[in-house]
Scaffold this active site. Structure first.
Site, PDB file in Angstrom:
ATOM      1  N   ASP A   1      19.473 -33.468  21.687  1.00 12.48           N
ATOM      2  CA  ASP A   1      19.387 -32.869  20.353  1.00 12.48           C
ATOM      3  C   ASP A   1      19.562 -33.926  19.269  1.00 12.48           C
ATOM      4  O   ASP A   1      18.937 -33.865  18.215  1.00 12.48           O
ATOM      5  CB  ASP A   1      20.443 -31.773  20.198  1.00 12.48           C
TER       6      ASP A   1
ATOM      7  N   ARG B   1      26.283 -38.345  17.393  1.00  7.02           N
ATOM      8  CA  ARG B   1      27.630 -37.780  17.378  1.00  7.02           C
ATOM      9  C   ARG B   1      28.126 -37.505  18.793  1.00  7.02           C
ATOM     10  O   ARG B   1      27.485 -37.882  19.781  1.00  7.02           O
ATOM     11  CB  ARG B   1      27.663 -36.521  16.515  1.00  7.02           C
ATOM     12  N   ASP B   2      29.252 -36.829  18.900  1.00  2.79           N
ATOM     13  CA  ASP B   2      29.868 -36.562  20.207  1.00  2.79           C
ATOM     14  C   ASP B   2      29.192 -35.378  20.892  1.00  2.79           C
ATOM     15  O   ASP B   2      29.830 -34.417  21.282  1.00  2.79           O
ATOM     16  CB  ASP B   2      31.367 -36.309  20.041  1.00  2.79           C
ATOM     17  N   GLU B   3      27.868 -35.488  21.060  1.00  2.00           N
ATOM     18  CA  GLU B   3      27.083 -34.411  21.660  1.00  2.00           C
ATOM     19  C   GLU B   3      25.993 -35.026  22.527  1.00  2.00           C
ATOM     20  O   GLU B   3      26.178 -35.211  23.720  1.00  2.00           O
ATOM     21  CB  GLU B   3      26.502 -33.526  20.552  1.00  2.00           C
TER      22      GLU B   3
ATOM     23  N   ASP C   1      16.131 -26.897  21.687  1.00  2.00           N
ATOM     24  CA  ASP C   1      15.454 -27.963  20.955  1.00  2.00           C
ATOM     25  C   ASP C   1      14.221 -28.432  21.710  1.00  2.00           C
ATOM     26  O   ASP C   1      13.165 -28.689  21.116  1.00  2.00           O
ATOM     27  CB  ASP C   1      16.414 -29.143  20.747  1.00  2.00           C
TER      28      ASP C   1
ATOM     29  N   TRP D   1      16.538 -20.481  24.087  1.00  2.00           N
ATOM     30  CA  TRP D   1      17.076 -21.708  24.684  1.00  2.00           C
ATOM     31  C   TRP D   1      16.724 -21.714  26.176  1.00  2.00           C
ATOM     32  O   TRP D   1      15.967 -22.561  26.636  1.00  2.00           O
ATOM     33  CB  TRP D   1      18.586 -21.777  24.451  1.00  2.00           C
TER      34      TRP D   1
ATOM     35  N   GLU E   1      18.789 -32.077  10.983  1.00  2.00           N
ATOM     36  CA  GLU E   1      19.213 -30.823  11.608  1.00  2.00           C
ATOM     37  C   GLU E   1      19.176 -29.669  10.599  1.00  2.00           C
ATOM     38  O   GLU E   1      18.793 -28.550  10.941  1.00  2.00           O
ATOM     39  CB  GLU E   1      20.629 -30.989  12.162  1.00  2.00           C
TER      40      GLU E   1
ATOM     41  N   HIS F   1      17.468 -35.075  14.303  1.00  2.00           N
ATOM     42  CA  HIS F   1      17.458 -33.849  15.086  1.00  2.00           C
ATOM     43  C   HIS F   1      16.025 -33.338  15.060  1.00  2.00           C
ATOM     44  O   HIS F   1      15.586 -32.771  14.080  1.00  2.00           O
ATOM     45  CB  HIS F   1      18.394 -32.832  14.421  1.00  2.00           C
TER      46      HIS F   1
END
Length: 537
Positions: free
Chosen positions: A199, A203-205, A212, A264, A465, A486
């Site tokens: 995605d 960041r912490d993802e 997506d 999703w 995003e 994003h």
């Protein structure tokens, strides 16, 4: 025969970065221990290799109003920085990564949340050139601490890392801002196609969110050759799929506590079908058919209302603008979206089954029943996204009237888009398919918030995003969830390919074995050119 010892890389991790001590030496080499472990599940590399694909020289060095030394590469990328410097030895250099500067022009990366996203480098004596090797970052800017003097731009190079995918699409036109949007879409794809379709890269993802991926898969296949990339990821999806057929919201499934969500988890049907249409290889349908069927059967078995999908938990029309303030899910009814995608997935399963010779009679009957139940339950459409889904998925009994109503809804609020992740890929298509290409172009070319070109006017070099990741007054969206790379809204590229120059696949001749060319021009563009390198040229 191997020996092992501690290295100069003292710490490395994708979220927090890398700690490297160029002065570290060891003579404590030891024999390795051989681990007795079964190897039956090991398979060869299936996806594209991750490589250093491009190098970008720093654009400028900035001293911010806050006195920070910041290097600007002029383009948001995924990868890492290579730097060259002269040092006395044992100086500690700290580099932090960021996507944007704040309203005052100072370094900012609070939107990275808990990810430290930094390099700590202990210098050796003399001239040295170095870059990390076991981590990656999403960034346009870096902040440097520990240098004795202001560095020069030529000391820094951004090394761009992504899967080895070959560009197959081109978009270019007479509008420079639209060209920047096209560039942002391509860069967003490169920055997030790193072994899995993530995605975001910063960041912490950085997870392989299924929503997506399905939103963007059509544009992705036109921009780059991603057949091998997606087939590997879809095999991962099948491997992660639960016994009851449930598909998670990320692949690999890093968030097992999040229940399957419409739009999703429907990546299980949408992505294989699109890979087949673009590349013409039915093997992807053969490989994924059991997974596709398992997903449809899961919904059939868990719904609380036969022939609709009710009773689940969903992300809705994620980040749509028609919601209440601070509500992420949009105003579209969640069970409306879920039932619409249920119908769509069953339809795709039927189409796939017919291609590969499976008996799908029962699923044809199921689809007919879903359409009847949907029309009875949802005779009225409330939002832009609900209108778009009803048309796109063949659920409305009168698509022209539904398109007329959608066009009036868009006009009534000043020709603004209000869709989120679910509706955005379809709204321009359904408008142009039913006589409203002028409105579709107006949405594409709109520069005020909300629009695709709003972010371009705010200096974006990738897709955001949020439609307003940087607000009109220059302030930034909150730190909780605000990525500036994003790719989901970059799905608009597939409309540009298919409707503006009119390059379209034909379902009975997949892979562009035959193509339909039906341009829809607009006088607001002097010219537009596009190309797709297909399996047939």
């Amino acid at each position: 025969s191997w020996l092992c010892a501690e290295s100069r890389t003292r710490f490395s991790e994708i979220y927090d970065g890398e700690i490297y001590d160029a002065t570290f030496e060891t003579d404590n080499w030891q024999s390795v221990q051989v681990l007795s472990w079964p190897k039956e599940t090991l398979i060869p590399q299936e996806g594209e290799e991750i490589r250093e694909m491009e190098r970008i020289c720093a654009k400028s060095v900035i001293i911010t109003p806050g006195g920070e030394t910041v290097v600007d590469f002029g383009q948001e990328v995924t990868g890492y920085v290579e730097f060259t410097l002269e040092a006395k030895g044992h100086e500690l250099i700290r580099i932090q990564h960021g996507e944007v500067l704040d309203k005052n022009g100072n370094f900012y990366n609070e939107n990275y949340r808990s990810a430290k996203s930094e390099i700590c480098y202990t210098c050796k004596k003399g001239t040295q050139t170095w870059h990390p090797t076991l981590t990656f970052f999403g960034f346009r800017y870096i902040k440097i601490e520990g240098l004795s003097k202001v560095p020069k731009p030529e000391q820094f190079t951004a090394i761009v890392v992504y899967s080895n995918i070959r560009q197959t699409g081109t978009l270019n036109c007479s509008n420079s801002k639209l060209n920047q949007l096209f560039s942002n879409i391509f860069w967003g794809q490169k920055g997030n196609f790193l072994d899995v379709p993530t995605d975001c890269p910063q960041r912490d993802e950085r997870l392989g969110w299924t929503g997506d991926a399905q939103v963007f898969v059509k544009a992705a296949t036109y921009n780059y050759d991603v057949e091998r990339f997606f087939r590997k990821w879809l095999r991962d999806m099948a491997a992660d799929q639960r016994v009851n057929g449930a598909v998670g919201c990320s692949v690999p499934e890093y968030l097992p506590d999040i229940p399957p969500s419409a739009a999703w988890s429907d990546a299980a049907t949408i992505c294989p079908w699109q890979i087949y249409l673009t590349y013409g290889n039915a093997d992807v349908l053969k490989d994924q058919f059991a997974s596709m069927k398992g997903w449809v059967d899961y919904v059939t078995n868990v719904t609380t209302t036969p022939c609709l999908w009710t009773g689940g938990e969903h992300f809705g029309d994620w980040l749509a603008l028609d919601a209440e303030l601070d509500e992420y899910k949009g105003a579209s009814r969640e069970e409306f979206i879920a039932s619409a995608f249920y119908a769509h997935s069953v339809d795709l399963l039927v189409r796939a089954g017919k291609v590969i010779g499976e008996d799908v009679t029962a699923y044809e009957n199921l689809h007919n029943n879903i359409v009847r139940a949907f029309r009875k339950t949802y005779p009225i459409y409330l939002t832009q996204t609900e209108h778009a889904l009803a048309i796109q998925f063949g659920l409305t009994p009168d698509p022209q009237k539904t398109a007329d109503d959608l066009a009036e809804m868009v006009r009534r609020i000043g020709c603004k888009i209000q869709t989120g992740f679910v509706g955005t890929p379809y709204i321009l298509h359904v408008l142009s398919d039913y006589g409203y290409a002028d409105i579709a172009y107006s949405l594409l070319l709109r520069e005020e918030y909300p629009s695709w070109l709003y972010s371009v006017n705010k200096g974006a070099t990738t897709i955001w995003e949020h439609w307003d990741g940087i607000k009109e007054d220059g302030s930034l969206w909150n730190t909780i969830m605000n990525s500036y790379n994003h790719y989901a809204y970059g799905a608009v590229a597939d409309w540009v390919y298919e409707k503006a120059p009119g390059i379209q696949t034909i379902e009975t001749e997949p892979g562009f074995a035959k193509a339909r060319i039906a341009p829809i021009p607009d006088e607001r563009l002097d010219w537009l050119e596009a190309s797709i390198m297909s399996r047939h040229g």
